[in-house]
Design a protein around this motif. Sequence first.
Motif, mmCIF file in Angstrom:
data_model
loop_
_atom_site.group_PDB
_atom_site.id
_atom_site.type_symbol
_atom_site.label_atom_id
_atom_site.label_comp_id
_atom_site.label_asym_id
_atom_site.label_seq_id
_atom_site.Cartn_x
_atom_site.Cartn_y
_atom_site.Cartn_z
ATOM 1 N N PHE A 46 42.092 44.221 53.860
ATOM 2 C CA PHE A 46 42.548 42.840 53.795
ATOM 3 C C PHE A 46 42.025 42.161 52.523
ATOM 4 N N GLU A 47 40.747 42.328 52.243
ATOM 5 C CA GLU A 47 40.145 41.700 51.062
ATOM 6 C C GLU A 47 40.715 42.262 49.764
ATOM 7 N N MET A 48 40.995 43.548 49.728
ATOM 8 C CA MET A 48 41.563 44.143 48.517
ATOM 9 C C MET A 48 42.960 43.595 48.246
ATOM 10 N N GLU A 49 43.706 43.324 49.287
ATOM 11 C CA GLU A 49 45.032 42.735 49.114
ATOM 12 C C GLU A 49 44.920 41.309 48.580
ATOM 13 N N ARG A 50 43.927 40.561 49.041
ATOM 14 C CA ARG A 50 43.737 39.172 48.616
ATOM 15 C C ARG A 50 43.234 39.056 47.187
ATOM 16 N N ARG A 51 42.438 39.982 46.744
ATOM 17 C CA ARG A 51 41.759 39.878 45.457
ATOM 18 C C ARG A 51 42.369 40.805 44.411
ATOM 19 N N ARG A 52 43.645 40.787 44.273
ATOM 20 C CA ARG A 52 44.317 41.679 43.323
ATOM 21 C C ARG A 52 43.930 41.409 41.879
ATOM 22 N N GLY A 53 43.645 40.168 41.520
ATOM 23 C CA GLY A 53 43.374 39.821 40.135
ATOM 24 C C GLY A 53 41.959 40.122 39.664
ATOM 25 N N ARG A 54 41.019 40.253 40.559
ATOM 26 C CA ARG A 54 39.620 40.461 40.187
ATOM 27 C C ARG A 54 39.299 41.949 40.184
#
Length: 73
Positions: free
Chosen positions: A27-35
């Motif tokens: 879930f977090e990897m999907e949310r933080r695509r830009g970082r």
Amino acid sequence: MIGIMITSKEAEEMNLLLKAELDGLLFEMERRRGREVVRKSMEERYRILCGLFDRIASEADKIKYQRALKMLK
């Protein structure tokens, strides 16, 4: 390598904990695509946890997380 002996009840609990952690990381990897730096660190942690999960989970349980692992490569 370190070995560990656990009961079936402990293995089931570890299974549930690892599933929750793997789902949270996905879930977090999907949310933080830009970082990119944060994402790389989460991918490394995902690979480590997936390795642990593979040792205790049934084949049916492994499928979802192995697919996600293949997408990371």
